[in-house]
Motif scaffolding. Structure first.
Motif, PDB file in Angstrom:
ATOM      1  N   GLN A 269       0.821  -1.198   0.000  1.00 34.67           N
ATOM      2  CA  GLN A 269       0.000   0.000   0.000  1.00 34.67           C
ATOM      3  C   GLN A 269       0.863   1.259   0.000  1.00 34.67           C
ATOM      4  OE1 GLN A 269      -2.436   1.267   3.315  1.00 34.67           O
ATOM      5  NE2 GLN A 269      -4.270   0.750   2.125  1.00 34.67           N
ATOM      6  N   LYS A 272       2.454   1.721  -3.441  1.00 32.04           N
ATOM      7  CA  LYS A 272       1.492   2.203  -4.433  1.00 32.04           C
ATOM      8  C   LYS A 272       1.118   3.664  -4.158  1.00 32.04           C
ATOM      9  CE  LYS A 272      -0.572  -2.349  -5.251  1.00 32.04           C
ATOM     10  NZ  LYS A 272      -1.702  -3.219  -4.891  1.00 32.04           N
TER      11      LYS A 272
ATOM     12  N   ASP B 297      -7.280  -4.789  -2.801  1.00 30.78           N
ATOM     13  CA  ASP B 297      -7.104  -3.625  -3.669  1.00 30.78           C
ATOM     14  C   ASP B 297      -8.172  -3.627  -4.742  1.00 30.78           C
ATOM     15  OD1 ASP B 297      -6.227  -1.489  -5.090  1.00 30.78           O
ATOM     16  OD2 ASP B 297      -4.479  -2.488  -5.951  1.00 30.78           O
ATOM     17  N   PRO B 298      -9.224  -2.832  -4.660  1.00 32.39           N
ATOM     18  CA  PRO B 298      -9.547  -1.865  -3.601  1.00 32.39           C
ATOM     19  C   PRO B 298     -10.111  -2.556  -2.355  1.00 32.39           C
ATOM     20  CG  PRO B 298     -11.340  -1.964  -5.177  1.00 32.39           C
ATOM     21  CD  PRO B 298     -10.250  -2.837  -5.729  1.00 32.39           C
TER      22      PRO B 298
END
Lengths: 344, 344
Positions: A269, A272, B297-298
């Motif tokens: 996370q 990204k 993700d998401p």
DNA sequence: GCTTGAACCTAAAACGATTTAGCATTTTCG
DNA sequence: CGAAAATGCTAAATCGTTTTAGGTTCAAGC
């Protein structure tokens, strides 16, 4: 919960209280008063006393009494902490089940249970020392305190220790240091010049060892220490925050070895969010302790304990130990499993 | 495992075989022969016999003997199948332990364990019927066979059934049908016109109920049935394959309700592989049975059982039932938890 | 009045292990 | 040589429960 403060309440207490024999009380407790023709009035008096005194049956006594001498019963336990994840435990469980099923027959039955202790307080577990709970156990996720306790104690039944190296015990664990070494190797071969290791603040023995070995391997190859990024906990959120801080500070980082997949997920996370690519800008290696590491985005390359093999070995040892009487100490090393996926 | 075919082996068998008393055998088994000064030769003979005869100690007898009359011991069990995941039961365990710890004192101790049965064969669990294992249990993950067994039996101790609705028992479960209904509501409100439900081929009771309620809710609102996409298993891989096939066949789909987060994870992959966006092209709703659903993700929007609340209720019921003697039947419904994240 | 049977209840023996108190021997030592 | 101590073992009690094989009383039937 009732009173029962003063004296322990047994069938005998009740019998005396009512003025009947223990046989009568037992009959009522088992709801056999009809067929054994107890007077309804007596039944009621006994029931009232049972309620009033807060009677709790002693299951050990019942079990002993109900015991069928023709079958012998093996009680197997998987001991772990309340705090640890259950990933490994559930694998152990299934393997134990498989072995137990294969050996079950008339005359031999197995019960399998998972018992948890508070990390560091294994010694307080009732029945462990008196051998009055299990015929054999697999212990895992111990803290150093627990290890010290185990090392100092010779339990008089089959014990297999998972993931720790203890004298006088049968231990099954992954080859010491190998995981960190192989993880470093993968990142360095992928041309990572500034690999970091992502760990929680509070390290378990395995995570500490992984981090140590990783740092040592990088030092051996590159001649300098790799950075340690310390997360507050072992959750993805903690991992994300820690790596975000590291990246945000402009520190070098083109490779991450997360000593736990939860942290790797957090790293994903953070990476990204920083607008970087995995593994293009930053490669990530995890350890495979997450069920769905192959469904992370991108799928996580893992160097971690070869759980199948470890579990298989451990359970095999347990049954072997239960077969022969003498608990021989032994150490079994299982090399790590390396799964190359897309993240490094 | 040794022979032991003919006769059950007890300390007495061994004593007779060697020509000593049971006291001597017991002494050796407990490794107290030094302090009790048994002759080394005798010790060896006993050990040999123990090995040769394949002795397995009876834990119930040991426990009874080791029992301290001053404390009464409550044995609590959390009963689940070998096959089911440990996610929920470990929460139950933690909560039971918390309550137990609060009630522990001189004169009252608790043992808590997770005990396994084979799915559909709860009735074969030793000690359940004879009440010789537990003073109270929480049962989960039962199959219909197990439910039938429970419904037909009045166990003479505290029993709480988790996630099932059974007459004559204390049951705690999420409000029937509510999960599927709310999931449908979310997808439809997000303007999904062709929501599908993604299920494994073999449905558990809860997953079946979720799918049913979902389909019913969509039918109620839209006037037609939503498609069912059936995966071979409940793994992400199975989910991905099933949805890929559905999308590949050109069938309509702009919303997915996955009855398990593992399947949702698979759905994510299929959707991404098809070059579509979540939730832009296809919204996804899961149930929150995955530890890290918030790190998908998401992040996955979930409508699922409110586990904390259910567990809390169930454990509270267990202790209440143990306090009073008569086990009253009751049904407690816990509304689902809805967590809106980015996927729908 | 004696037998029979029902009604209601109890004594005692298990279940399998551990431990305490103590009994024979043998060794040690003044 | 005799007393004290050490050595090596056993008998029996105990943990709490259930069940078997009766034992007592009372009413009914002849």
């Amino acid at each position: 919960m009732a009173r029962g403060e003063k004296r322990p309440v047994t069938v005998r207490t009740i019998a005396e209280h009512v003025g009947v024999s223990t046989a009568a009380v037992s009959t009522v407790l088992a709801n056999r008063h009809e067929e054994r023709r107890l007077a309804p009035a007596t039944v009621e008096k006994i029931r009232a006393a049972v309620r009033e005194l807060g009677y709790v049956p002693n299951v050990a006594a019942r079990r002993l009494r109900a015991h069928d001498p023709e079958v012998n019963h093996h009680e197997l336990g998987i001991l772990t902490t309340f705090e640890a994840p259950l990933f490994l435990v559930s694998r152990v469980l299934r393997q134990v089940q498989r072995m137990a099923d294969a050996r079950t027959g008339p005359g031999r039955r197995f019960s399998v249970s998972i018992d948890m202790f508070h990390a560091g307080r294994l010694r307080e577990m009732p029945g462990l020392l008196s051998a009055s709970r299990f015929n054999g156990v697999i212990v895992t996720n111990t803290l150093p305190e627990d290890d010290a306790f185990l090392a100092a104690t010779a339990l008089p039944y089959a014990v297999v220790v998972l993931g720790r190296r203890l004298p006088n015990h049968c231990c099954v664990l992954d080859t010491p240091g190998e995981i960190g070494r192989r993880a470093a190797e993968i990142l360095l071969k992928a041309d990572s010049r500034h690999p970091v290791v992502l760990t929680p603040a509070l390290l378990t023995q395995s995570t500490a060892e992984r981090a140590e070995a990783f740092v040592a391997a990088v030092r051996g190859q590159e001649g300098r220490d790799s950075a340690r990024v310390i997360a507050a906990g072992f959750t993805p959120a903690a991992g994300a925050e820690a790596l975000r801080a590291h990246l945000g500070a402009g520190l070098d980082c083109d490779g991450v070895f997360a000593v736990t997949d939860g942290l790797a997920l957090g790293a994903y996370q953070a990476i990204k969010d920083a607008g970087k690519g995995i593994p293009r800008d930053i490669a990530v290696v995890g350890v495979g302790d997450h069920e769905h590491a192959d469904f992370f985005d991108p799928p996580l390359t893992c160097v971690g304990p070869s759980n199948e093999a470890i579990v298989e070995q451990a359970v095999a040892q347990l049954f072997q130990l239960m077969g022969q009487r003498r608990g021989k100490a032994s150490e079994i090393f299982v090399p790590p499993s390396v799964v190359r996926r897309a993240s490094a």
